[in-house]
Structure formats: C-alpha cells, structure tokens
Write a protein that holds these residues in place. Structure first.
Motif, PDB file in Angstrom:
ATOM      1  N   ALA A 248      -3.112  -8.475 -10.959  1.00 38.81           N
ATOM      2  CA  ALA A 248      -3.384  -7.057 -10.724  1.00 38.81           C
ATOM      3  C   ALA A 248      -3.653  -6.794  -9.243  1.00 38.81           C
ATOM      4  N   GLY A 249      -4.402  -7.689  -8.613  1.00 38.33           N
ATOM      5  CA  GLY A 249      -4.675  -7.529  -7.184  1.00 38.33           C
ATOM      6  C   GLY A 249      -3.421  -7.634  -6.346  1.00 38.33           C
ATOM      7  N   ARG A 250      -2.545  -8.565  -6.715  1.00 36.63           N
ATOM      8  CA  ARG A 250      -1.290  -8.720  -5.962  1.00 36.63           C
ATOM      9  C   ARG A 250      -0.387  -7.502  -6.140  1.00 36.63           C
ATOM     10  N   MET A 251      -0.356  -6.955  -7.345  1.00 32.59           N
ATOM     11  CA  MET A 251       0.439  -5.747  -7.575  1.00 32.59           C
ATOM     12  C   MET A 251      -0.128  -4.573  -6.780  1.00 32.59           C
ATOM     13  N   GLY A 252      -1.455  -4.506  -6.705  1.00 34.37           N
ATOM     14  CA  GLY A 252      -2.089  -3.464  -5.918  1.00 34.37           C
ATOM     15  C   GLY A 252      -1.739  -3.592  -4.445  1.00 34.37           C
ATOM     16  N   SER A 253      -1.754  -4.808  -3.931  1.00 37.44           N
ATOM     17  CA  SER A 253      -1.394  -5.040  -2.527  1.00 37.44           C
ATOM     18  C   SER A 253       0.039  -4.600  -2.248  1.00 37.44           C
ATOM     19  N   GLU A 254       0.921  -4.922  -3.168  1.00 38.71           N
ATOM     20  CA  GLU A 254       2.328  -4.519  -3.002  1.00 38.71           C
ATOM     21  C   GLU A 254       2.462  -3.001  -2.966  1.00 38.71           C
ATOM     22  N   LYS A 255       1.679  -2.307  -3.791  1.00 33.55           N
ATOM     23  CA  LYS A 255       1.702  -0.842  -3.798  1.00 33.55           C
ATOM     24  C   LYS A 255       1.257  -0.279  -2.455  1.00 33.55           C
ATOM     25  N   PHE A 256       0.161  -0.825  -1.929  1.00 37.93           N
ATOM     26  CA  PHE A 256      -0.340  -0.355  -0.634  1.00 37.93           C
ATOM     27  C   PHE A 256       0.696  -0.598   0.469  1.00 37.93           C
ATOM     28  N   MET A 257       1.315  -1.762   0.465  1.00 38.30           N
ATOM     29  CA  MET A 257       2.290  -2.095   1.496  1.00 38.30           C
ATOM     30  C   MET A 257       3.513  -1.191   1.418  1.00 38.30           C
ATOM     31  N   LYS A 258       3.954  -0.922   0.200  1.00 32.92           N
ATOM     32  CA  LYS A 258       5.116  -0.059   0.023  1.00 32.92           C
ATOM     33  C   LYS A 258       4.815   1.368   0.466  1.00 32.92           C
ATOM     34  N   ALA A 259       3.589   1.840   0.189  1.00 29.22           N
ATOM     35  CA  ALA A 259       3.241   3.232   0.481  1.00 29.22           C
ATOM     36  C   ALA A 259       2.815   3.443   1.936  1.00 29.22           C
ATOM     37  N   CYS A 260       2.177   2.424   2.524  1.00 32.55           N
ATOM     38  CA  CYS A 260       1.573   2.619   3.852  1.00 32.55           C
ATOM     39  C   CYS A 260       2.229   1.794   4.952  1.00 32.55           C
ATOM     40  N   GLY A 261       3.259   1.033   4.615  1.00 32.15           N
ATOM     41  CA  GLY A 261       4.040   0.358   5.636  1.00 32.15           C
ATOM     42  C   GLY A 261       3.334  -0.779   6.338  1.00 32.15           C
ATOM     43  N   ASN A 262       3.743  -1.023   7.582  1.00 30.04           N
ATOM     44  CA  ASN A 262       3.259  -2.199   8.299  1.00 30.04           C
ATOM     45  C   ASN A 262       1.837  -2.056   8.828  1.00 30.04           C
ATOM     46  N   ARG A 263       1.192  -0.952   8.506  1.00 35.55           N
ATOM     47  CA  ARG A 263      -0.230  -0.814   8.848  1.00 35.55           C
ATOM     48  C   ARG A 263      -1.105  -1.683   7.944  1.00 35.55           C
ATOM     49  N   VAL A 264      -0.551  -2.110   6.791  1.00 37.96           N
ATOM     50  CA  VAL A 264      -1.329  -2.827   5.790  1.00 37.96           C
ATOM     51  C   VAL A 264      -1.348  -4.324   6.085  1.00 37.96           C
ATOM     52  N   ILE A 265      -2.541  -4.901   6.031  1.00 34.62           N
ATOM     53  CA  ILE A 265      -2.737  -6.335   6.244  1.00 34.62           C
ATOM     54  C   ILE A 265      -3.483  -6.898   5.035  1.00 34.62           C
ATOM     55  N   ASP A 266      -2.862  -7.831   4.344  1.00 39.53           N
ATOM     56  CA  ASP A 266      -3.473  -8.456   3.169  1.00 39.53           C
ATOM     57  C   ASP A 266      -4.394  -9.587   3.628  1.00 39.53           C
ATOM     58  N   LYS A 267      -5.693  -9.436   3.388  1.00 33.28           N
ATOM     59  CA  LYS A 267      -6.669 -10.425   3.853  1.00 33.28           C
ATOM     60  C   LYS A 267      -7.050 -11.438   2.770  1.00 33.28           C
ATOM     61  N   SER A 268      -6.381 -11.393   1.621  1.00 28.16           N
ATOM     62  CA  SER A 268      -6.789 -12.270   0.518  1.00 28.16           C
ATOM     63  C   SER A 268      -6.578 -13.746   0.828  1.00 28.16           C
ATOM     64  N   ASP A 269      -5.725 -14.059   1.799  1.00 28.79           N
ATOM     65  CA  ASP A 269      -5.542 -15.455   2.177  1.00 28.79           C
ATOM     66  C   ASP A 269      -6.822 -16.066   2.732  1.00 28.79           C
ATOM     67  N   SER A 270      -7.714 -15.235   3.268  1.00 31.54           N
ATOM     68  CA  SER A 270      -8.953 -15.754   3.849  1.00 31.54           C
ATOM     69  C   SER A 270      -9.922 -16.242   2.771  1.00 31.54           C
ATOM     70  N   TYR A 271      -9.648 -15.920   1.504  1.00 31.06           N
ATOM     71  CA  TYR A 271     -10.466 -16.436   0.398  1.00 31.06           C
ATOM     72  C   TYR A 271      -9.546 -16.855  -0.753  1.00 31.06           C
TER      73      TYR A 271
END
Length: 297
Positions: A248-271
């Motif tokens: 669910a979190g990954r799908m949410g991240s994909e939604k944000f990236m698709k809607a907001c473009g390259n402004r989005v940075i996924d920080k989940s790799d840090s944990y």
C-alpha cells in the motif's frame, strides 16, 4: 467484559478490534499472520463457529481469551481484562454479531487535555517517543460510547477530527471527520507521513531538521486528498515521502510521483529494513540500548 464474554465474541471481530485482518478465509476458518511473532507464512487459524484458534507454526491453541493474552503478552487473566476495560474493546457479543465501525457509532468527547495519564505516557515511551518532544502536538482525549468511558492519545486533523491511539489499538481510529493533518515548520521542503506516529518518530530521529510543511495522511486512503492539497501549494517545493514499506505504501508513493513529478523524493530507503518510520526508531533504540548508548529516552 469477562472471560466468558470474550470467548463468545466473533473471532474475526475480536481480531479486527485488536487491529488484525485475515489474510485468507475458507468457510468458518480464518487465516492470519501471528501478530505476536515473525510469521511470514500465515499460520494462525481461527474457527468462527467453534471460537477457537491454533497456531500451526508453534502448536499453540485454545479459546479466544488465550489468544488475546498471547497477543497482549499478558501472563495474568486479570491483568489482561483490566487492560481491556481501561482502553476499551467493543464487546460485539452474540450468536450472530455484526462488525462494528467506531466511526459510525455514537460517541461523545468528554475532554481534550494535554497528555497526563501514566499509561499513555508509557505507551509513547514504548513507541520511542519522548512526551517532551511532542507535548504541543498531541492531546489526551476522554470519550464515551455505548460501551463505556475510555481515553487515548489524540492527534487533530484538518477537519477538527481526532486520530486516536492507545496501547490496545493496532490502528488509529478517527473520532469525527477523517482528513489529513498539516503541521507547519521552518524548513524549505514538504514531508508526507503515513501516520501520526511516523511524524512523531521523525521528530525524535531528526529534531533539528524541520520541514516547511509536515503532511500526515492519517490513512493511505487519504493519498488523493493529500495530492489535491499539494497541487494547491503550487508544487514549488520538494516533497519527501515517509510511507510504509508495504504494497500500500509503495502504491501511494507511485501515486505521488505520477501526480507531482520529479519534486517527489521517496525516503523509504532510509528505513528499508523496517516496516515504517516508527518501527525504524524503536529498532534503533533497542540496538543502541544494547550497546549502552541510549537514545535520549
């Protein structure tokens, strides 16, 4: 509530009240991941008709009261019942009980104060959160419904509803209208958190790295509403995502990236070794305490 009432509850409703949903079902049999141990292959089986359970991975089993004690980590029946009475589990008792949605139940908020109850302070500490760090951000709410009077931590959302949590709630429940929460800061960018404990965990982990805006979804289902809010800001700042490390979190991240473009940075790799930011925090505290370093708690 007593042991007889607990054993007579519909197992699915009881587990739902404790924050767990079945992975599979086959007639009256429900299959769960055992919440009291690592269980990558679901092996906790509940029989709705007989109201009994068995963990095929460990061989344990019994009545529902035994399972609740196992999930809560309690050795004493009296202690377990006291925790239930203190925090509140909806006693959906009867031969044909129906699922209960607390959002749709009648309730009355009795008081909203700063956090002062020792059980809630201990719960915060158990989750790795110093009350001093978050004192101005959360409250203690006392409320009543048809089952009694209860209290919980409360985090206000944008529509004046309260996301509430206590030790027995595995998921936040909303009193009032469900919505996102916005907390303004002094930084430059925008951070998006899935739940309010993730936000509080960030403040513990990085007390000197505030964002311009902290947006808390309060549910991954609020993703579209959050995107609408962000688009209204003009998308002139970077948007850093701290969502759960699950599908669910990954799908949410994909939604944000698709809607907001390259402004989005996924920080989940840090944990990436943890299920979410709060899990990451508690793991760090445990590791540091084992090495005698502590973590400011």
């Amino acid at each position: 509530m007593n042991c007889k009432q607990l054993n007579n509850m519909d197992p699915e409703i009881l587990l739902r009240e404790l924050g767990h949903e079945p992975v599979r079902r086959n007639g009256n049999e429900l299959l769960y991941r055992a919440p009291y141990r690592d269980d990558s292959h679901p092996s906790l089986s509940l029989n709705r008709k007989k109201r009994v359970w068995i963990d095929y991975g460990t061989g344990e089993g019994g009545k529902m009261v035994d399972l609740v004690m196992r999930i809560m980590g309690e050795k004493s029946v009296l202690s377990m019942l006291q925790r239930i009475r203190t925090y509140g589990i909806i006693p959906s008792i009867g031969s044909n009980p129906k699922p209960v949605d607390l959002i749709k139940k009648s309730y009355e908020i009795l008081s909203v104060t700063k956090v002062g109850s020792e059980p809630l302070i201990r719960y915060l500490k158990k989750r790795g959160i110093n009350l001093g760090t978050v004192y101005e951000l959360i409250n203690e709410v006392r409320y009543k419904n048809t089952n009694g009077v209860y209290y919980a931590l409360a985090f206000e959302n944008r529509s004046s509803g309260f996301e509430i949590r206590n030790e027995l709630m595995k998921k936040a429940i909303c009193l009032g209208n469900k919505d996102i929460s916005i907390v303004n800061g002094e930084g430059q960018d925008i951070a998006v958190f899935e739940g309010f404990f993730d936000f509080l965990s960030y403040l513990e982990l990085y007390p000197n790295r505030p964002y311009k805006t902290h947006l808390i979804l309060n549910s991954i289902a609020m993703t579209d509403r959050a995107i609408s809010y962000l688009k209204g800001t003009g998308l002139s700042h970077n948007i850093e995502l701290y969502l759960d490390n699950d599908s669910a979190g990954r799908m949410g991240s994909e939604k944000f990236m698709k809607a907001c473009g390259n402004r989005v940075i996924d920080k989940s790799d840090s944990y990436n070794l943890s299920k979410d930011l709060n899990d990451h925090l508690t793991r760090l505290i445990k590791r540091n305490n084992q090495h005698g370093k502590g973590f400011g708690l």
